[in-house]
Motif scaffolding. Structure first.
Motif, PDB file in Angstrom:
ATOM      1  N   GLY A   8       0.827  -1.193   0.000  1.00 25.65           N
ATOM      2  CA  GLY A   8       0.000   0.000   0.000  1.00 25.65           C
ATOM      3  C   GLY A   8       0.861   1.243   0.000  1.00 25.65           C
ATOM      4  N   THR A   9       0.254   2.364   0.348  1.00 25.21           N
ATOM      5  CA  THR A   9       0.939   3.648   0.357  1.00 25.21           C
ATOM      6  C   THR A   9       0.881   4.255   1.751  1.00 25.21           C
ATOM      7  OG1 THR A   9      -1.142   4.571  -0.506  1.00 25.21           O
ATOM      8  CG2 THR A   9       0.651   4.217  -2.081  1.00 25.21           C
ATOM      9  N   VAL A  10       1.949   4.964   2.107  1.00 21.35           N
ATOM     10  CA  VAL A  10       2.043   5.584   3.428  1.00 21.35           C
ATOM     11  C   VAL A  10       2.507   7.030   3.249  1.00 21.35           C
ATOM     12  CG1 VAL A  10       3.133   5.528   5.695  1.00 21.35           C
ATOM     13  CG2 VAL A  10       2.647   3.380   4.500  1.00 21.35           C
ATOM     14  N   SER A  11       1.703   7.953   3.765  1.00 14.74           N
ATOM     15  CA  SER A  11       2.054   9.378   3.722  1.00 14.74           C
ATOM     16  C   SER A  11       2.450   9.868   5.102  1.00 14.74           C
ATOM     17  CB  SER A  11       0.856  10.226   3.261  1.00 14.74           C
ATOM     18  OG  SER A  11       0.606  10.105   1.884  1.00 14.74           O
ATOM     19  N   VAL A  12       3.559  10.594   5.182  1.00 18.25           N
ATOM     20  CA  VAL A  12       3.790  11.377   6.395  1.00 18.25           C
ATOM     21  C   VAL A  12       2.947  12.636   6.254  1.00 18.25           C
ATOM     22  CG1 VAL A  12       6.073  10.488   6.954  1.00 18.25           C
ATOM     23  CG2 VAL A  12       5.885  12.415   5.394  1.00 18.25           C
ATOM     24  N   GLU A  13       2.173  12.933   7.299  1.00 19.45           N
ATOM     25  CA  GLU A  13       1.311  14.115   7.278  1.00 19.45           C
ATOM     26  C   GLU A  13       1.813  15.073   8.344  1.00 19.45           C
ATOM     27  OE1 GLU A  13      -3.365  15.247   6.709  1.00 19.45           O
ATOM     28  OE2 GLU A  13      -2.890  13.428   7.819  1.00 19.45           O
ATOM     29  N   VAL A  14       2.598  16.038   7.887  1.00 20.55           N
ATOM     30  CA  VAL A  14       3.315  16.940   8.780  1.00 20.55           C
ATOM     31  C   VAL A  14       2.903  18.373   8.467  1.00 20.55           C
ATOM     32  CG1 VAL A  14       5.580  17.752   9.523  1.00 20.55           C
ATOM     33  CG2 VAL A  14       5.277  15.353   8.843  1.00 20.55           C
ATOM     34  N   TYR A  15       2.495  19.105   9.483  1.00 18.98           N
ATOM     35  CA  TYR A  15       2.124  20.506   9.291  1.00 18.98           C
ATOM     36  C   TYR A  15       3.376  21.366   9.317  1.00 18.98           C
ATOM     37  CZ  TYR A  15      -2.826  19.329  10.019  1.00 18.98           C
ATOM     38  OH  TYR A  15      -4.099  18.815   9.911  1.00 18.98           O
ATOM     39  N   THR A  16       4.024  21.463   8.168  1.00 17.25           N
ATOM     40  CA  THR A  16       5.234  22.274   8.064  1.00 17.25           C
ATOM     41  C   THR A  16       5.409  22.734   6.628  1.00 17.25           C
ATOM     42  OG1 THR A  16       7.639  22.326   8.425  1.00 17.25           O
ATOM     43  CG2 THR A  16       6.722  20.280   7.582  1.00 17.25           C
ATOM     44  N   PHE A  17       6.069  23.864   6.466  1.00 12.36           N
ATOM     45  CA  PHE A  17       6.459  24.336   5.136  1.00 12.36           C
ATOM     46  C   PHE A  17       7.969  24.178   4.935  1.00 12.36           C
ATOM     47  CE2 PHE A  17       2.843  27.301   6.255  1.00 12.36           C
ATOM     48  CZ  PHE A  17       1.896  26.596   5.520  1.00 12.36           C
ATOM     49  N   ASP A  18       8.634  23.557   5.888  1.00 14.75           N
ATOM     50  CA  ASP A  18      10.087  23.421   5.876  1.00 14.75           C
ATOM     51  C   ASP A  18      10.471  22.058   5.313  1.00 14.75           C
ATOM     52  OD1 ASP A  18      12.823  22.980   6.602  1.00 14.75           O
ATOM     53  OD2 ASP A  18      12.642  24.553   8.132  1.00 14.75           O
ATOM     54  N   GLU A  19      11.160  22.070   4.188  1.00 18.64           N
ATOM     55  CA  GLU A  19      11.530  20.815   3.524  1.00 18.64           C
ATOM     56  C   GLU A  19      12.465  19.968   4.373  1.00 18.64           C
ATOM     57  OE1 GLU A  19      13.629  19.529  -0.671  1.00 18.64           O
ATOM     58  OE2 GLU A  19      12.279  21.267  -0.673  1.00 18.64           O
ATOM     59  N   ASP A  20      13.271  20.606   5.209  1.00 17.15           N
ATOM     60  CA  ASP A  20      14.178  19.841   6.067  1.00 17.15           C
ATOM     61  C   ASP A  20      13.410  18.925   7.019  1.00 17.15           C
ATOM     62  OD1 ASP A  20      16.342  21.038   4.900  1.00 17.15           O
ATOM     63  OD2 ASP A  20      16.660  22.513   6.500  1.00 17.15           O
ATOM     64  N   TYR A  21      12.295  19.424   7.567  1.00 18.66           N
ATOM     65  CA  TYR A  21      11.491  18.607   8.464  1.00 18.66           C
ATOM     66  C   TYR A  21      10.809  17.472   7.704  1.00 18.66           C
ATOM     67  CZ  TYR A  21      12.107  21.901  12.306  1.00 18.66           C
ATOM     68  OH  TYR A  21      12.633  22.680  13.299  1.00 18.66           O
ATOM     69  N   LEU A  22      10.439  17.727   6.454  1.00 16.95           N
ATOM     70  CA  LEU A  22       9.863  16.663   5.630  1.00 16.95           C
ATOM     71  C   LEU A  22      10.899  15.578   5.351  1.00 16.95           C
ATOM     72  CD1 LEU A  22       7.768  18.662   3.011  1.00 16.95           C
ATOM     73  CD2 LEU A  22       6.898  17.201   4.850  1.00 16.95           C
ATOM     74  N   ALA A  23      12.124  16.007   5.035  1.00 19.12           N
ATOM     75  CA  ALA A  23      13.187  15.044   4.758  1.00 19.12           C
ATOM     76  C   ALA A  23      13.498  14.203   5.994  1.00 19.12           C
ATOM     77  CB  ALA A  23      14.442  15.773   4.282  1.00 19.12           C
ATOM     78  N   LEU A  24      13.535  14.847   7.162  1.00 17.55           N
ATOM     79  CA  LEU A  24      13.780  14.106   8.399  1.00 17.55           C
ATOM     80  C   LEU A  24      12.631  13.143   8.683  1.00 17.55           C
ATOM     81  CD1 LEU A  24      15.513  13.596  10.877  1.00 17.55           C
ATOM     82  CD2 LEU A  24      14.357  15.521  12.008  1.00 17.55           C
ATOM     83  N   SER A  25      11.395  13.574   8.412  1.00 15.56           N
ATOM     84  CA  SER A  25      10.239  12.701   8.594  1.00 15.56           C
ATOM     85  C   SER A  25      10.335  11.489   7.682  1.00 15.56           C
ATOM     86  CB  SER A  25       8.947  13.476   8.320  1.00 15.56           C
ATOM     87  OG  SER A  25       8.747  14.498   9.273  1.00 15.56           O
ATOM     88  N   ALA A  26      10.826  11.704   6.460  1.00 18.23           N
ATOM     89  CA  ALA A  26      11.011  10.589   5.527  1.00 18.23           C
ATOM     90  C   ALA A  26      12.036   9.597   6.069  1.00 18.23           C
ATOM     91  CB  ALA A  26      11.454  11.117   4.161  1.00 18.23           C
ATOM     92  N   GLU A  27      13.101  10.107   6.647  1.00 23.02           N
ATOM     93  CA  GLU A  27      14.126   9.231   7.222  1.00 23.02           C
ATOM     94  C   GLU A  27      13.552   8.422   8.382  1.00 23.02           C
ATOM     95  OE1 GLU A  27      17.607  11.394   8.332  1.00 23.02           O
ATOM     96  OE2 GLU A  27      17.781  12.399   6.391  1.00 23.02           O
ATOM     97  N   LYS A  28      12.798   9.081   9.242  1.00 22.32           N
ATOM     98  CA  LYS A  28      12.209   8.391  10.393  1.00 22.32           C
ATOM     99  C   LYS A  28      11.214   7.319   9.944  1.00 22.32           C
ATOM    100  CE  LYS A  28      14.241  10.769  13.685  1.00 22.32           C
ATOM    101  NZ  LYS A  28      15.162  10.135  14.668  1.00 22.32           N
ATOM    102  N   LEU A  29      10.444   7.632   8.910  1.00 24.60           N
ATOM    103  CA  LEU A  29       9.506   6.647   8.392  1.00 24.60           C
ATOM    104  C   LEU A  29      10.245   5.452   7.805  1.00 24.60           C
ATOM    105  CD1 LEU A  29       6.593   5.814   7.674  1.00 24.60           C
ATOM    106  CD2 LEU A  29       6.883   7.084   5.526  1.00 24.60           C
ATOM    107  N   GLU A  30      11.326   5.725   7.085  1.00 25.45           N
ATOM    108  CA  GLU A  30      12.106   4.652   6.497  1.00 25.45           C
ATOM    109  C   GLU A  30      12.665   3.722   7.559  1.00 25.45           C
ATOM    110  OE1 GLU A  30      13.649   2.617   3.171  1.00 25.45           O
ATOM    111  OE2 GLU A  30      12.303   4.347   3.245  1.00 25.45           O
ATOM    112  N   GLU A  31      13.110   4.290   8.677  1.00 26.00           N
ATOM    113  CA  GLU A  31      13.635   3.467   9.769  1.00 26.00           C
ATOM    114  C   GLU A  31      12.569   2.512  10.304  1.00 26.00           C
ATOM    115  OE1 GLU A  31      15.088   6.166  12.697  1.00 26.00           O
ATOM    116  OE2 GLU A  31      16.679   6.962  11.421  1.00 26.00           O
ATOM    117  N   VAL A  32      11.328   2.993  10.361  1.00 30.63           N
ATOM    118  CA  VAL A  32      10.238   2.181  10.893  1.00 30.63           C
ATOM    119  C   VAL A  32       9.832   1.097   9.912  1.00 30.63           C
ATOM    120  CG1 VAL A  32       7.804   2.217  11.569  1.00 30.63           C
ATOM    121  CG2 VAL A  32       9.351   3.997  12.396  1.00 30.63           C
ATOM    122  N   LEU A  33       9.790   1.432   8.629  1.00 36.17           N
ATOM    123  CA  LEU A  33       9.294   0.494   7.630  1.00 36.17           C
ATOM    124  C   LEU A  33      10.376  -0.407   7.059  1.00 36.17           C
ATOM    125  CD1 LEU A  33       6.781   2.750   5.655  1.00 36.17           C
ATOM    126  CD2 LEU A  33       6.289   1.128   7.475  1.00 36.17           C
TER     127      LEU A  33
END
Length: 279
Positions: free
Chosen positions: A254-279
């Motif tokens: 399936g598909t998994v979205s990080v849903e983060v209330y931010t306009f800062d790409e750095d926080y999105l990139a970090l969220s992607a890393e954290k998600l990758e660690e979990v999955l």
């Protein structure tokens, strides 16, 4: 997909075997107009996400989008598209027929736009502001379920998959999704933050995903510091995703979205890393 990133079909576990076909993406915050949709798709590509989930409201509601341009840029960036259908002022569960029919008409138009841009899934809020003491759930639920069936059939005819999201504190919550599964053919979006607001701990989330994973097509990773709908950067809250999302590591596709209330790409990139660690 950014250079050097593996596609979902290329990811392997430590023993060399192929991992589950889970695609990662994020929910864009384009509705405010702070981040243009073009920039949001570019961010998805730069970060290495497989897709962007375009929020179709506010600055990116359907009449303000050119679906051909959106689809072309997504293809150019090498990412897939999902959409989040509008919900703030739409009432697909309203007990007033003209209100409900108008809302369904607008959702159908949004689905057509999503199909034109090449989106494969559309997240749907099956909720309503009609609630006690004026309206009881038993009165509202049949209307919501009928609306889901109407939109699900309409979307399927256009190769778009409707994914009904569990909502926090209002119909349909995570505790009502079994009724959605029993009385419609629609898929679900499981939102971790919304489930937490409605009393689910990580073990209960994992149990839900393990037992109903065949109907859950999409997941919103919504982190929080407490039992609230906060959408803080993934990993900065206290949600135990290692436990909650464990079933997604066991062959779920399936598909998994990080849903983060931010306009800062750095926080999105970090969220992607954290998600990758979990999955």
């Amino acid at each position: 997909m950014s250079e050097g990133e593996q596609s979902e079909s290329e990811r392997t576990d430590g023993d060399g075997t192929e991992s589950a076909a889970v695609r990662r993406g994020y929910v864009t915050q384009t509705h405010t107009g702070t981040v243009p949709w073009e920039e949001a798709l570019g961010a998805a590509s730069r970060i290495g996400f497989d897709f962007a989930e375009l929020y179709m409201d506010g600055a990116t509601e359907r009449t303000r989008l050119d679906p051909g341009s959106v689809g072309s840029l997504a293809a150019e960036k090498g990412i897939d598209l999902l959409v989040h259908l509008p919900f703030v002022d739409l009432e697909i569960g309203s007990p007033r027929n003209p209100v409900r029919e108008g809302s369904l008409s607008e959702q159908r138009a949004c689905i057509e736009t999503a199909a034109e841009m090449g989106a494969e899934k559309a997240v749907l809020h099956a909720g309503t502001s009609a609630r006690p003491p004026e309206w009881e759930l038993d009165e509202i639920a049949p209307r919501l379920l009928d609306s889901i069936r109407i939109l699900d059939r309409f979307a399927a005819d256009r190769d778009v998959e409707i994914c009904v999201e569990n909502l926090p504190g209002v119909p349909f919550t995570v505790h009502h999704l079994d009724r959605v599964f029993a009385e419609t053919e629609a898929s679900a979006t499981f939102d971790t933050g919304h489930a937490r607001v409605d009393g689910m701990d990580p073990d209960e989330m994992a149990d839900f995903l393990a037992n109903r994973g065949e109907r859950v097509s999409h997941v919103h990773v919504n982190d929080a510091r407490e039992d609230a709908d906060e959408h803080v950067p993934t990993g900065s809250g206290t949600t135990d995703f290692e436990t909650a999302l464990a079933p997604l590591r066991e062959g779920w596709e399936g598909t998994v979205s990080v849903e983060v209330y931010t306009f800062d790409e750095d926080y999105l990139a970090l969220s992607a890393e954290k998600l990758e660690e979990v999955l």
